[in-house]
Scaffold this motif. Structure first.
Motif, PDB file in Angstrom:
ATOM      1  N   GLN A   5       8.655  29.608 -17.538  1.00  0.00           N
ATOM      2  CA  GLN A   5       8.948  28.373 -16.813  1.00  0.00           C
ATOM      3  C   GLN A   5       7.727  27.985 -15.989  1.00  0.00           C
ATOM      4  OE1 GLN A   5       9.643  25.295 -15.539  1.00  0.00           O
ATOM      5  NE2 GLN A   5      11.727  25.836 -16.193  1.00  0.00           N
ATOM      6  N   GLU A   6       7.168  26.795 -16.279  1.00  0.00           N
ATOM      7  CA  GLU A   6       5.913  26.381 -15.646  1.00  0.00           C
ATOM      8  C   GLU A   6       5.996  26.331 -14.128  1.00  0.00           C
ATOM      9  OE1 GLU A   6       4.129  22.328 -16.324  1.00  0.00           O
ATOM     10  OE2 GLU A   6       2.708  23.496 -17.494  1.00  0.00           O
ATOM     11  N   TYR A   7       7.192  26.016 -13.602  1.00  0.00           N
ATOM     12  CA  TYR A   7       7.337  25.867 -12.151  1.00  0.00           C
ATOM     13  C   TYR A   7       7.722  27.169 -11.462  1.00  0.00           C
ATOM     14  CZ  TYR A   7       7.428  21.032 -13.708  1.00  0.00           C
ATOM     15  OH  TYR A   7       7.114  19.834 -14.298  1.00  0.00           O
ATOM     16  N   ALA A   8       7.905  28.254 -12.233  1.00  0.00           N
ATOM     17  CA  ALA A   8       8.233  29.561 -11.663  1.00  0.00           C
ATOM     18  C   ALA A   8       6.953  30.232 -11.172  1.00  0.00           C
ATOM     19  CB  ALA A   8       8.930  30.414 -12.719  1.00  0.00           C
ATOM     20  N   PRO A   9       7.052  31.313 -10.361  1.00  0.00           N
ATOM     21  CA  PRO A   9       5.852  32.012  -9.862  1.00  0.00           C
ATOM     22  C   PRO A   9       4.945  32.457 -11.002  1.00  0.00           C
ATOM     23  CG  PRO A   9       7.779  32.728  -8.660  1.00  0.00           C
ATOM     24  CD  PRO A   9       8.286  31.856  -9.777  1.00  0.00           C
ATOM     25  N   GLY A  10       3.639  32.320 -10.786  1.00  0.00           N
ATOM     26  CA  GLY A  10       2.650  32.696 -11.795  1.00  0.00           C
ATOM     27  C   GLY A  10       1.559  33.556 -11.207  1.00  0.00           C
ATOM     28  N   ALA A  11       0.480  33.745 -11.973  1.00  0.00           N
ATOM     29  CA  ALA A  11      -0.593  34.660 -11.579  1.00  0.00           C
ATOM     30  C   ALA A  11      -1.763  33.901 -10.951  1.00  0.00           C
ATOM     31  CB  ALA A  11      -1.078  35.440 -12.794  1.00  0.00           C
ATOM     32  N   CYS A  12      -2.306  34.465  -9.876  1.00  0.00           N
ATOM     33  CA  CYS A  12      -3.515  33.938  -9.238  1.00  0.00           C
ATOM     34  C   CYS A  12      -4.683  34.781  -9.737  1.00  0.00           C
ATOM     35  CB  CYS A  12      -3.402  34.010  -7.710  1.00  0.00           C
ATOM     36  SG  CYS A  12      -4.788  33.242  -6.846  1.00  0.00           S
ATOM     37  N   VAL A  13      -5.562  34.168 -10.542  1.00  0.00           N
ATOM     38  CA  VAL A  13      -6.596  34.933 -11.246  1.00  0.00           C
ATOM     39  C   VAL A  13      -7.977  34.351 -10.992  1.00  0.00           C
ATOM     40  CG1 VAL A  13      -5.000  35.678 -13.058  1.00  0.00           C
ATOM     41  CG2 VAL A  13      -6.254  33.532 -13.330  1.00  0.00           C
ATOM     42  N   VAL A  14      -8.976  35.080 -11.480  1.00  0.00           N
ATOM     43  CA  VAL A  14     -10.361  34.644 -11.328  1.00  0.00           C
ATOM     44  C   VAL A  14     -10.583  33.313 -12.056  1.00  0.00           C
ATOM     45  CG1 VAL A  14     -12.749  35.231 -11.934  1.00  0.00           C
ATOM     46  CG2 VAL A  14     -11.214  36.998 -11.059  1.00  0.00           C
ATOM     47  N   LEU A  15     -11.406  32.484 -11.463  1.00  0.00           N
ATOM     48  CA  LEU A  15     -11.741  31.193 -12.072  1.00  0.00           C
ATOM     49  C   LEU A  15     -12.908  31.384 -13.041  1.00  0.00           C
ATOM     50  CD1 LEU A  15     -11.196  28.079 -11.991  1.00  0.00           C
ATOM     51  CD2 LEU A  15     -12.987  27.939 -10.270  1.00  0.00           C
ATOM     52  N   SER A  16     -12.619  31.314 -14.344  1.00  0.00           N
ATOM     53  CA  SER A  16     -13.675  31.473 -15.341  1.00  0.00           C
ATOM     54  C   SER A  16     -13.181  30.949 -16.687  1.00  0.00           C
ATOM     55  CB  SER A  16     -14.093  32.939 -15.486  1.00  0.00           C
ATOM     56  OG  SER A  16     -13.064  33.694 -16.099  1.00  0.00           O
ATOM     57  N   ALA A  17     -14.129  30.659 -17.567  1.00  0.00           N
ATOM     58  CA  ALA A  17     -13.780  30.177 -18.910  1.00  0.00           C
ATOM     59  C   ALA A  17     -13.048  31.263 -19.698  1.00  0.00           C
ATOM     60  CB  ALA A  17     -15.044  29.742 -19.646  1.00  0.00           C
ATOM     61  N   ASN A  18     -13.465  32.523 -19.512  1.00  0.00           N
ATOM     62  CA  ASN A  18     -12.808  33.635 -20.223  1.00  0.00           C
ATOM     63  C   ASN A  18     -11.352  33.773 -19.793  1.00  0.00           C
ATOM     64  OD1 ASN A  18     -15.093  34.256 -21.660  1.00  0.00           O
ATOM     65  ND2 ASN A  18     -15.812  35.800 -20.189  1.00  0.00           N
ATOM     66  N   MET A  19     -11.122  33.628 -18.480  1.00  0.00           N
ATOM     67  CA  MET A  19      -9.759  33.759 -17.976  1.00  0.00           C
ATOM     68  C   MET A  19      -8.895  32.593 -18.466  1.00  0.00           C
ATOM     69  SD  MET A  19      -8.160  36.068 -16.364  1.00  0.00           S
ATOM     70  CE  MET A  19      -9.557  36.939 -15.648  1.00  0.00           C
ATOM     71  N   LYS A  20      -9.487  31.423 -18.570  1.00  0.00           N
ATOM     72  CA  LYS A  20      -8.763  30.270 -19.100  1.00  0.00           C
ATOM     73  C   LYS A  20      -8.327  30.537 -20.547  1.00  0.00           C
ATOM     74  CE  LYS A  20      -9.367  25.321 -20.069  1.00  0.00           C
ATOM     75  NZ  LYS A  20     -10.302  24.158 -19.959  1.00  0.00           N
ATOM     76  N   SER A  21      -9.250  31.082 -21.352  1.00  0.00           N
ATOM     77  CA  SER A  21      -8.936  31.390 -22.755  1.00  0.00           C
ATOM     78  C   SER A  21      -7.855  32.455 -22.850  1.00  0.00           C
ATOM     79  CB  SER A  21     -10.201  31.869 -23.481  1.00  0.00           C
ATOM     80  OG  SER A  21     -11.177  30.857 -23.502  1.00  0.00           O
ATOM     81  N   LEU A  22      -7.942  33.491 -21.984  1.00  0.00           N
ATOM     82  CA  LEU A  22      -6.948  34.559 -21.990  1.00  0.00           C
ATOM     83  C   LEU A  22      -5.576  34.018 -21.620  1.00  0.00           C
ATOM     84  CD1 LEU A  22      -6.264  37.557 -22.250  1.00  0.00           C
ATOM     85  CD2 LEU A  22      -6.939  37.848 -19.841  1.00  0.00           C
ATOM     86  N   CYS A  23      -5.528  33.126 -20.621  1.00  0.00           N
ATOM     87  CA  CYS A  23      -4.263  32.518 -20.185  1.00  0.00           C
ATOM     88  C   CYS A  23      -3.642  31.732 -21.342  1.00  0.00           C
ATOM     89  CB  CYS A  23      -4.507  31.633 -18.973  1.00  0.00           C
ATOM     90  SG  CYS A  23      -3.036  30.818 -18.325  1.00  0.00           S
ATOM     91  N   HIS A  24      -4.456  30.931 -22.026  1.00  0.00           N
ATOM     92  CA  HIS A  24      -3.959  30.134 -23.152  1.00  0.00           C
ATOM     93  C   HIS A  24      -3.494  31.021 -24.300  1.00  0.00           C
ATOM     94  CE1 HIS A  24      -6.388  26.305 -21.862  1.00  0.00           C
ATOM     95  NE2 HIS A  24      -5.317  26.516 -21.112  1.00  0.00           N
ATOM     96  N   SER A  25      -4.183  32.154 -24.506  1.00  0.00           N
ATOM     97  CA  SER A  25      -3.816  33.052 -25.610  1.00  0.00           C
ATOM     98  C   SER A  25      -2.442  33.687 -25.387  1.00  0.00           C
ATOM     99  CB  SER A  25      -4.871  34.151 -25.776  1.00  0.00           C
ATOM    100  OG  SER A  25      -4.831  35.061 -24.686  1.00  0.00           O
ATOM    101  N   LYS A  26      -1.994  33.712 -24.135  1.00  0.00           N
ATOM    102  CA  LYS A  26      -0.682  34.269 -23.818  1.00  0.00           C
ATOM    103  C   LYS A  26       0.401  33.187 -23.766  1.00  0.00           C
ATOM    104  CE  LYS A  26      -2.392  38.298 -21.271  1.00  0.00           C
ATOM    105  NZ  LYS A  26      -2.225  39.133 -20.063  1.00  0.00           N
ATOM    106  N   GLY A  27       0.049  31.997 -24.257  1.00  0.00           N
ATOM    107  CA  GLY A  27       1.022  30.913 -24.310  1.00  0.00           C
ATOM    108  C   GLY A  27       1.307  30.272 -22.974  1.00  0.00           C
ATOM    109  N   ARG A  28       0.370  30.385 -22.032  1.00  0.00           N
ATOM    110  CA  ARG A  28       0.549  29.805 -20.696  1.00  0.00           C
ATOM    111  C   ARG A  28      -0.429  28.645 -20.493  1.00  0.00           C
ATOM    112  NH1 ARG A  28       1.195  34.767 -16.398  1.00  0.00           N
ATOM    113  NH2 ARG A  28       2.137  36.345 -17.746  1.00  0.00           N
ATOM    114  N   THR A  29      -0.241  27.939 -19.384  1.00  0.00           N
ATOM    115  CA  THR A  29      -1.152  26.847 -19.024  1.00  0.00           C
ATOM    116  C   THR A  29      -2.007  27.278 -17.847  1.00  0.00           C
ATOM    117  OG1 THR A  29       0.492  25.222 -19.729  1.00  0.00           O
ATOM    118  CG2 THR A  29      -1.321  24.421 -18.374  1.00  0.00           C
ATOM    119  N   TYR A  30      -3.296  26.990 -17.931  1.00  0.00           N
ATOM    120  CA  TYR A  30      -4.250  27.394 -16.891  1.00  0.00           C
ATOM    121  C   TYR A  30      -4.560  26.180 -16.011  1.00  0.00           C
ATOM    122  CZ  TYR A  30      -8.460  29.644 -14.923  1.00  0.00           C
ATOM    123  OH  TYR A  30      -9.400  30.201 -14.086  1.00  0.00           O
ATOM    124  N   PHE A  31      -4.354  26.325 -14.712  1.00  0.00           N
ATOM    125  CA  PHE A  31      -4.595  25.228 -13.765  1.00  0.00           C
ATOM    126  C   PHE A  31      -5.763  25.601 -12.851  1.00  0.00           C
ATOM    127  CE2 PHE A  31      -0.219  24.822 -15.049  1.00  0.00           C
ATOM    128  CZ  PHE A  31       0.016  23.458 -15.105  1.00  0.00           C
TER     129      PHE A  31
END
Length: 581
Positions: A422-448
């Motif tokens: 659920q997009e509006y449920a609690p999520g992960a606060c992670v490092v800001l980087s292109a690699n982390m964006k790709s990893l987030c997308h690979s897990k079926g999530r949206t990176y903001f």
């Protein structure tokens, strides 16, 4: 009303524009050909909104530094300041037509430089070149159209320039979307602007110089020939007589003041008509920028990402709504500016703008407060060394991170990877980087990284749209109309240049500080700040700007001779004089 020494202007219906241009199509040909300068103005200021998203993806240094993004956006504005300053002198010295041709060359060269840029600093050079062209076109195109137009429909025809500015911005978003999946995405977006510049250059070679400039430079026969193509035969002599009177007064002034730039500047500032005109002209130009419009036009995809739309393509597609409404508002301005007047449209426009900005501030404030929480376990386990560095101390000390949400995460220069379920449920606060964006997308999530998931995002779109609807018919086009008709002929280029410089300087301040201020005070704070500056602008417009609809240029000069006072103060002044007597 603010009218002294002149009769009340009569109502002018939009049907007169169609009737006049139908009978004399040459007028519309002139307006549309010169108006391509407005199209280039709009395209080059609007295209960067989408191109920036892809420039950031190609150049990491741009993505990491907010000031670099602001430089790429605002250097066109910096170039426009130079173009407007030089353009004022160039207009008076070499003519309106030549100024437009020079602007076209700058547009073409700048577009090629940007399209071939191997590094971000080369993009900036191209943006500066295009900016100088924008600055020259921004004051020359409406001035040329104004001097080629019959007084009764002058406002509507100058509005065609405003329509083409907003049309150019709308076109830029369409072009952005068209090249989303094309190799070299942003290069095509920026390079396409060379095409309309080439078209206008060819068209302007076939068109004449302004008849007013020709008459001023002792080319009276050429001036008469052009006026005979614009006005009915029975009105040509009256127009030439008024022009002759104005030029004679100008030359008499020059015999006293001198012919150099500095002597003209000194003479302009010592002339009460020019001073009062500049007070009005600079007021509307500065007010136009401090309502925040160009942050919406330059950064609208970014603003929509602030509102929770993370996808570049989605943000650009939604931005079409704002740019489309802006173009539609310009058509509304054409229909009403000569009927209801410049002053009234601007005042109504400002009330609408202020209301929308206050509501937008409330929407973004609530969106920030309701942003998804941070899931501590998810943040720790998301990836090795992937937890946001600012958030890590909470996890190490096992302190309660309950006050942290997505906005705290983004303000700490980190990224938010949404909850998979659920997009509006609690999520992960992670490092800001292109690699982390790709990893987030690979897990079926949206990176903001610019905004958080929000249930209030659609409110932002609605009120941004209403803001544009309020802005476009009044503050969008009318300031350029006012500045094309409010100065005496002998100072029109110089004074118009000063007012245009004030516009672009204000634009530079707003566009260069938008991302930095937004990071400091939040999206809500920046819209509230614009609401305050808009309210100040409204007061100055009411105090200083006259109504000029339907007036000949010579009548406008008489209107400005004694200065401007709102009718409320004028009545009080008269009452006081009676009491004293």
């Amino acid at each position: 009303m603010v009218e002294r020494g002149i009769g009340k202007t009569e109502e002018i219906r939009f049907t007169e524009v169609w009737m006049t241009t139908w009978e004399t199509p040459y007028i519309m040909r002139l307006a549309l050909s010169a108006g391509i300068g407005g199209l280039l103005f709009g395209y080059n200021t609007g295209v960067i909104a989408g191109a920036l998203l892809y420039i950031k993806e190609e150049f990491q240094v741009v993505d990491n530094k907010k000031w670099f993004q602001e430089m790429i956006v605002s250097m066109t504005v910096a170039g426009a300041i130079v173009g407007a300053a030089v353009g004022g002198w160039y207009n008076d010295k070499f003519g309106r037509k030549t100024s437009i041709l020079i602007a076209d060359v700058l547009f073409m060269v700048g577009a090629v430089v940007m399209a071939l840029a191997p590094a971000p600093w080369v993009i900036i050079i191209g943006r500066v070149l295009v900016g100088v062209g924008v600055g020259m076109a921004s004051m020359t195109s409406p001035l040329y159209i104004s001097e080629m137009s019959p007084a009764r429909i002058r406002g509507a025809l100058v509005s065609t320039n405003g329509l083409l500015i907003t049309g150019g911005q709308f076109l830029s978003y369409l072009i952005n979307l068209a090249f989303v999946h094309t190799p070299g995405t942003w290069r095509w977006m920026l390079g396409v602007s060379a095409v309309p510049a080439i078209i206008q250059f060819c068209l302007m070679l076939t068109l004449p110089e302004s008849p007013r400039w020709l008459y001023r430079n002792d080319k009276k026969d050429e001036s008469r020939d052009i006026l005979e193509r614009i006005y009915p035969a029975e009105k040509v002599e009256a127009e030439i007589a008024a022009l002759k009177e104005s030029v004679m007064a100008e030359k008499a002034d020059e015999d006293i003041i001198g012919h150099t730039f500095y002597s003209k500047l000194k003479g302009a500032l010592s002339n009460p008509v020019v001073r009062h005109g500049l007070a009005a002209g600079i007021t509307v130009q500065v007010a136009q920028q401090f309502v925040g419009i160009n942050t919406v036009m330059y950064y609208s995809p970014t603003i929509l990402q602030f509102a929770g739309y993370a996808s570049n393509k989605t943000a650009m597609a939604l931005s079409l709504i704002t740019s489309g409404l802006n173009a539609l508002g310009s058509i509304v301005s054409m229909m009403f500016v000569d009927r209801y007047g410049r002053r009234k449209l601007m005042i109504i426009s400002m009330f609408g703008i202020i209301s929308c900005l206050v509501i937008l501030a409330a929407v973004f404030s609530e969106a920030s407060n309701q942003a998804p929480k941070i899931d501590t376990r998810d943040s720790i386990s998301f990836a090795p060394n992937g937890t946001c560095h600012a958030f890590a101390p909470y996890t190490a000390s096992k302190a309660s991170p309950s006050k942290w949400n997505c906005m705290n995460c983004l303000r700490s220069s980190c990224g938010f990877c949404s909850n998979k379920a659920q997009e509006y449920a609690p999520g992960a606060c992670v490092v800001l980087s292109a690699n982390m964006k790709s990893l987030c997308h690979s897990k079926g999530r949206t990176y903001f990284k610019d905004g958080c998931p929000s249930r209030f995002g659609y409110f932002a779109i609605i009120f941004l749209g209403l803001y544009i609807i309020a802005y476009a018919p009044g503050m969008g086009t009318v300031p350029w109309i006012v500045n094309s008709e409010i100065y005496p002929l002998r100072y029109r280029g110089l004074a118009g240049g000063i007012a245009a410089v004030s516009n672009w300087s204000s634009n530079l301040i707003v566009s260069q500080t938008f991302l930095t201020l937004t990071h400091a005070v939040g999206s809500s704070g920046i819209f509230l700040l614009f609401a305050v500056t808009s309210a100040i602008g409204l007061v100055f417009i009411w105090m200083l700007v006259p109504e000029t609809k339907g007036l000949q240029f010579e009548e406008v000069e008489k209107l400005l001779e004694d200065g401007l006072r709102p009718s409320l103060f004028r009545r009080r002044s008269k009452a006081k004089e009676v009491d004293t007597a």
